[in-house]
Motif scaffolding. Structure first.
Motif, short mmCIF file in Angstrom:
data_model
loop_
_atom_site.label_atom_id
_atom_site.label_comp_id
_atom_site.label_asym_id
_atom_site.label_seq_id
_atom_site.Cartn_x
_atom_site.Cartn_y
_atom_site.Cartn_z
N PHE A 345 12.49 -25.95 -12.68
CA PHE A 345 13.58 -25.07 -11.84
C PHE A 345 13.51 -24.90 -10.42
N ALA A 346 12.17 -24.47 -10.33
CA ALA A 346 11.75 -24.48 -8.90
C ALA A 346 11.81 -25.84 -7.84
N THR A 347 11.28 -26.77 -8.53
CA THR A 347 11.24 -28.15 -8.00
C THR A 347 12.62 -28.56 -7.84
N ASN A 348 13.75 -28.46 -8.43
CA ASN A 348 15.08 -28.88 -8.53
C ASN A 348 15.52 -27.98 -7.02
N SER A 349 15.38 -26.68 -7.21
CA SER A 349 15.84 -25.86 -6.20
C SER A 349 15.22 -26.24 -4.82
N LEU A 350 13.92 -26.39 -4.72
CA LEU A 350 13.28 -26.60 -3.66
C LEU A 350 13.74 -28.15 -3.04
N SER A 351 13.85 -29.16 -3.91
CA SER A 351 14.10 -30.48 -3.34
C SER A 351 15.43 -30.49 -2.78
N LEU A 352 16.38 -29.87 -3.57
CA LEU A 352 17.68 -29.96 -3.16
C LEU A 352 18.09 -29.24 -1.92
N SER A 353 17.26 -28.18 -1.79
CA SER A 353 17.63 -27.34 -0.52
C SER A 353 16.87 -28.09 0.86
N LEU A 354 15.76 -28.63 0.33
CA LEU A 354 15.05 -29.26 1.64
C LEU A 354 15.85 -30.36 2.14
N VAL A 355 16.31 -31.18 0.94
CA VAL A 355 17.29 -32.45 1.34
C VAL A 355 18.36 -32.12 2.36
N ALA A 356 19.13 -30.87 1.58
CA ALA A 356 20.19 -30.64 2.45
C ALA A 356 20.00 -30.01 3.65
N ALA A 357 18.79 -29.43 3.98
CA ALA A 357 18.53 -28.69 5.25
C ALA A 357 18.25 -30.01 6.14
N LEU A 358 17.71 -31.09 5.71
CA LEU A 358 17.42 -31.95 6.74
C LEU A 358 18.36 -32.94 7.07
N ILE A 359 19.36 -32.88 6.17
CA ILE A 359 20.77 -33.73 6.56
C ILE A 359 21.70 -32.74 7.39
N ALA A 360 21.42 -31.52 7.10
CA ALA A 360 22.50 -30.48 7.86
C ALA A 360 22.02 -30.44 9.13
N VAL A 361 20.54 -30.22 9.50
CA VAL A 361 20.13 -30.53 10.87
C VAL A 361 20.37 -31.45 11.56
N GLY A 362 20.07 -32.90 10.95
CA GLY A 362 20.43 -34.12 11.52
C GLY A 362 21.86 -34.17 11.96
N MET A 363 22.84 -33.96 11.09
CA MET A 363 24.21 -33.83 11.50
C MET A 363 24.60 -32.85 12.76
N ALA A 364 23.83 -31.78 12.54
CA ALA A 364 24.07 -30.57 13.70
C ALA A 364 23.70 -31.38 14.81
N VAL A 365 22.43 -32.06 15.14
CA VAL A 365 22.21 -32.36 16.12
C VAL A 365 23.04 -33.57 16.79
N LEU A 366 23.58 -34.47 15.79
CA LEU A 366 24.63 -35.58 16.28
C LEU A 366 25.83 -34.80 16.77
N LEU A 367 26.30 -33.81 16.13
CA LEU A 367 27.56 -32.93 16.50
C LEU A 367 27.25 -32.36 18.12
N SER A 368 26.11 -31.70 18.29
CA SER A 368 26.08 -31.08 19.57
C SER A 368 25.74 -31.95 20.78
N TYR A 369 24.93 -33.04 20.36
CA TYR A 369 24.58 -34.01 21.56
C TYR A 369 25.69 -35.02 21.68
N GLY A 370 26.55 -35.31 20.74
CA GLY A 370 27.78 -36.00 20.99
C GLY A 370 28.96 -35.25 21.82
N VAL A 371 28.97 -34.05 21.70
CA VAL A 371 29.72 -33.09 22.41
C VAL A 371 29.45 -33.14 24.10
#
Length: 566
Positions: A345-371
């Motif tokens: 259960f802990a592995t599922n939570s940690l892995s999902l949250s980690l992947v989502a955080a990496l993708i969200a930060v990457g998209m945020a960088v693209l959005l901010s720098y694109g503008v």
């Protein structure tokens, strides 16, 4: 003097359209794709408004919909007023007054942010129920029997609203404290020369100047309240969020669930529009750059005691007591699966949250720098769309994602069966991919706000110097901006990580078969009244949530312009 020629309506429309024309470059295309991915759930939900439901919607409207409306309204009203009072008063005290424990309260008032609302519901239910330690102690001390005394029912609308208030008030406190810290001494000096005391300065000067921050904090609270699922479902309070889940899985009616989600989303949009309309054309400025040490009122006697209690009670109720209850349960009883399935259960939570955080930060960088590169009307529009996911309740995001991906899976399997005689199963809607997608849609705004603020502090001359040295836009981002934003990128990633760890409604709806996270495990055990076993997963989520609170506390130490951290 000749008058300017009048432009025809067609020319005006053409000029307006040209402002929103999407230029075909990689950054603009990336902005468009990110905005489209965030807008997809909303478009799907609103697209089902007029789909016939064969009487299901009429049945819901005549039976449970009025209760959903009433409970949601009173819950939002109660929590909104409660968080405003606690957040604004505690923020003013720690900024403008001197009393015992002030330095501790400055950061400790943020601690309830680490406790998910459903976790505090589990803890207090175990503590306040008939067989709980408090009522058992009262019966033993006074020789009472059950029924000889009145005790408020925690499993009620009032109980849910009260507990949610003590978890969410830090949103208001955080923004209100920052606003009070930024206020100019000159404004307060003028108020004192006019004979205003501390209370009148607070009510007639400080509060009006802090109005945008207070409204923003309460708006965040209301969004979180509308998204609430675990606590209200556990307490048996029917709201729109619990109704969406029950309609989908209890009645097996995805179209009716989508229509309920559309009603909830409309409610959210109305709240956002009312907040912006309430501002009108008013603006709140400080007309001086003199940021001196704010005058602190020394409180003594009963005033000091009252200020200490005002700041201490929210911390005790919102963090210390529930954390102590969970720790005691986890030590003496806890989850019997700890060390075996619990690790999964802990592995599922940690892995999902980690992947989502990496993708969200990457998209945020693209959005901010694109503008930053192409500050056009279309780029700003796409950015606004991409950043609105946080205002969408998790249940609405889940419904808007599951419907199209379930259709895609069914269509793909039908085509493969007809042409090749094979069925590959639920590739999209039955995998962890759909959960990560929901987390990114839901929490992209969290990372975007942090990244945008950090990127805005980088002077444009650095971009120009980098380009003159032969670097491309991507090279400038990779070699110049990313190292400068390293701390902000880490903070943004941690915030998304913790929010994803706590997310319950979207996880409950979208999780694959036999795939549990810590949040789902805690909710499942608590729903079966196995509160002691639920304490292990709940306490783990709380411990993980403390990290961003520490980061916020450190960041706020330098919140006031012209001041230095102690």
């Amino acid at each position: 003097m000749s008058l300017p020629a009048r432009r025809s309506p067609l020319a005006l429309l053409s000029g307006l359209a040209s402002r929103f024309t999407l230029s075909l470059n990689p950054w603009s295309i990336a902005l468009f794709l990110i905005a489209l991915s965030v807008a997809l759930p909303i478009l799907v939900v609103f697209g089902h408004i007029l789909v016939p439901t064969e009487g299901v919607w009429q049945h819901l409207a005549s039976t449970v919909l009025p209760r959903y409306l009433s409970n949601t309204f009173w819950l939002v009203l109660w929590v909104g007023l409660g968080t405003l009072i606690i957040g604004a008063s505690s923020a003013w005290l720690v900024v403008m007054c001197r009393f015992p424990g002030k330095r501790i309260f400055e950061w400790a008032l943020l601690l309830p942010l680490a406790v998910p609302t459903y976790v505090i519901a589990y803890a207090y239910t175990d503590f306040l129920q008939v067989a709980g330690p408090l009522q058992s102690a009262l019966r033993e001390w006074f020789g009472w029997q059950f029924g000889d005394y009145y005790f408020p029912n925690i499993r009620s609308l009032g109980g849910a609203a009260t507990l949610i208030t003590f978890v969410l008030y830090p949103y208001v406190y955080l923004l209100a404290r920052a606003s009070f810290l930024e206020q100019s001494v000159c404004v307060l000096d003028v108020g004192r020369t006019l004979g205003r005391g501390p209370w009148h300065l607070f009510s007639s000067v400080a509060l009006p100047l802090a109005r945008p921050a207070l409204v923003g904090g309460v708006s965040l609270v209301l969004m979180e309240t509308l998204n609430e699922f675990g606590a209200v479902q556990f307490f048996g309070v029917d709201t729109f969020t619990t109704g969406i889940y029950r309609t989908w899985f209890g009645l097996g009616e995805p179209v009716a669930a989508a229509q309920l989600a559309a009603c909830l989303l409309t409610f959210v949009i109305v709240l956002v529009l009312l907040e912006r309309y309430s501002r009108g054309k008013r603006r709140y400025f400080h007309t001086t750059n003199r940021y001196q040490q704010l005058p602190e009122y020394q409180l003594r006697g009963w005033r000091a005691f009252g200020a200490t209690m005002v700041c201490l009670l929210p911390i005790v109720i919102g963090f210390l007591l529930p954390s102590g209850i969970l720790l005691n349960l986890a030590i003496h009883q806890g989850d019997t699966l700890f060390g075996t399935r619990f690790i999964r259960f802990a592995t599922n939570s940690l892995s999902l949250s980690l992947v989502a955080a990496l993708i969200a930060v990457g998209m945020a960088v693209l959005l901010s720098y694109g503008v930053r590169l192409h500050n056009s009307a279309s780029a700003r529009l796409f950015t606004r769309v991409a950043a609105m996911g946080y205002a969408i309740p998790g249940s609405v995001v889940a419904v808007g994602i599951l419907i199209p991906f379930a259709w895609l899976d069914n269509t793909l399997n039908t085509w493969l069966h007809e042409h090749y005689g094979k069925i590959i199963g639920l590739v999209f809607s039955g995998s962890a991919f759909i959960l990560i997608y929901a987390y990114v849609v839901r929490f992209l705004a969290v990372s975007f706000n942090a990244v945008e603020a950090s990127l805005g502090k980088v002077t444009p001359s650095m971009d120009a110097a980098s380009r003159t040295l032969g670097q491309t836009a991507g090279g400038t981002l990779r070699k110049i901006h990313t190292p400068l934003m390293r701390s902000s990128l880490l903070a943004a990633g941690i915030l998304v990580f913790v929010d994803a760890m706590k997310e319950l409604p979207a996880t409950m709806i979208l999780r694959p078969f036999n795939f549990d996270t810590l949040a789902v495990r805690a909710h499942s055990l608590a729903s079966d009244e196995r509160l002691a076993e639920a304490s292990t997963a709940s306490l783990t989520i709380v411990v993980v949530g403390i990290l961003p609170v520490i980061l916020l506390s450190l960041a706020m130490r330098r919140a006031r312009p012209g001041s230095q951290a102690e």
